[in-house]
Scaffold this active site. Structure first.
Site, PDB file in Angstrom:
ATOM      1  N   ASP A  91       0.825  -1.206   0.000  1.00  0.00           N
ATOM      2  CA  ASP A  91       0.000   0.000   0.000  1.00  0.00           C
ATOM      3  C   ASP A  91       0.864   1.263   0.000  1.00  0.00           C
ATOM      4  O   ASP A  91       0.615   2.206   0.746  1.00  0.00           O
ATOM      5  CB  ASP A  91      -0.925  -0.008   1.209  1.00  0.00           C
ATOM      6  CG  ASP A  91      -2.124   0.929   1.052  1.00  0.00           C
ATOM      7  OD1 ASP A  91      -2.500   1.198  -0.109  1.00  0.00           O
ATOM      8  OD2 ASP A  91      -2.667   1.378   2.070  1.00  0.00           O
ATOM      9  N   ASN A  96       0.746   7.327   3.082  1.00  0.00           N
ATOM     10  CA  ASN A  96       1.502   6.431   3.965  1.00  0.00           C
ATOM     11  C   ASN A  96       2.965   6.836   4.079  1.00  0.00           C
ATOM     12  O   ASN A  96       3.769   6.108   4.665  1.00  0.00           O
ATOM     13  CB  ASN A  96       1.401   4.982   3.479  1.00  0.00           C
ATOM     14  CG  ASN A  96       0.125   4.312   3.951  1.00  0.00           C
ATOM     15  OD1 ASN A  96      -0.419   4.668   4.991  1.00  0.00           O
ATOM     16  ND2 ASN A  96      -0.371   3.361   3.184  1.00  0.00           N
ATOM     17  N   ASP A 108       4.925   4.523   6.572  1.00  0.00           N
ATOM     18  CA  ASP A 108       4.002   3.948   7.542  1.00  0.00           C
ATOM     19  C   ASP A 108       3.341   2.728   6.906  1.00  0.00           C
ATOM     20  O   ASP A 108       2.878   2.787   5.765  1.00  0.00           O
ATOM     21  CB  ASP A 108       2.943   5.005   7.897  1.00  0.00           C
ATOM     22  CG  ASP A 108       1.986   4.543   8.983  1.00  0.00           C
ATOM     23  OD1 ASP A 108       2.162   3.417   9.491  1.00  0.00           O
ATOM     24  OD2 ASP A 108       1.074   5.316   9.321  1.00  0.00           O
TER      25      ASP A 108
END
Length: 211
Positions: A91, A96, A108
């Site tokens: 992802d 992120n 993240d």
């Protein structure tokens, strides 16, 4: 997070513990523990003070080429490290990527806890790279960087570190061209100096003859 069923709870804890086993890495948000208490499963992770990259993009921020390369290189380092531990991200996207207050970048893992390393992280990094270049403050994106993005989004890089290697090669080529330009300019100036000296010597010799 409430336990909805035993299988999901076990998967959440198992994958959370594997992510915690990554340990501390300067380019990854640290996950300290994954456990359960009073019917809730949880992950304890580092609090990163600062904005995420998506917020910066949405605010209209324009990035320099150096900033873009720094961000992408940071993400490549983080994902390459997690892949070396058998963990994929799955992802990679701007929200992120966290921007610490001091200006460094960390990845993240968010709420995507699949630990299969066989994923298209290289493709996602390529899309992130593309989005950043579209928000770059240059008149025209260098063709060398466009080629890296094209290869990444066409799945020509099997591992993220190959994107990092391509960026390093690009930087070396640019530095070599700059060196050659500077060396060429220095040579031209040296040549002008030589001819100027020859002209001065000629003038002085004429003056001696006339006088």
């Amino acid at each position: 997070k409430p336990d909805q069923n035993e299988a999901r709870r076990e998967q959440f804890l198992r994958e959370g513990k594997r992510l915690a086993a990554l340990g501390k890495h300067e380019k990854i948000t640290t996950i300290y523990a994954a456990d359960q208490e009073n019917g809730f499963s949880y992950i304890a992770m580092e609090l990163v003070r600062g904005d995420d990259l998506e917020e910066a993009i949405n605010s209209g921020k324009k990035f320099s080429l150096d900033e873009v390369l720094k961000i992408v290189t940071s993400v490549v380092e983080a994902v390459s490290y997690s892949h070396s531990k058998g963990i994929g991200h799955h992802d990679v996207k701007p929200d992120n990527v966290k921007i610490r207050n001091e200006g460094s970048y960390v990845l993240d893992f968010g709420d995507r806890l699949s630990v299969d390393a066989n994923c298209n992280d290289s493709f996602s990094i390529g899309k992130l790279f593309e989005k950043l270049l579209n928000n770059c403050d240059v008149h025209k994106v260098p063709s060398g960087l466009e080629e890296i993005v094209k290869k990444a989004t066409n799945l020509e890089y099997s591992e993220p570190y190959e994107i990092g290697d391509a960026i390093i090669s690009y930087r070396k080529q640019i530095n070599r061209r700059r060196f050659l330009r500077v060396a060429g300019a220095a040579g031209a100036l040296a040549g002008l100096g030589y001819f100027a000296k020859r002209h001065l010597d000629y003038q002085q010799s004429i003056e001696k003859v006339v006088n």
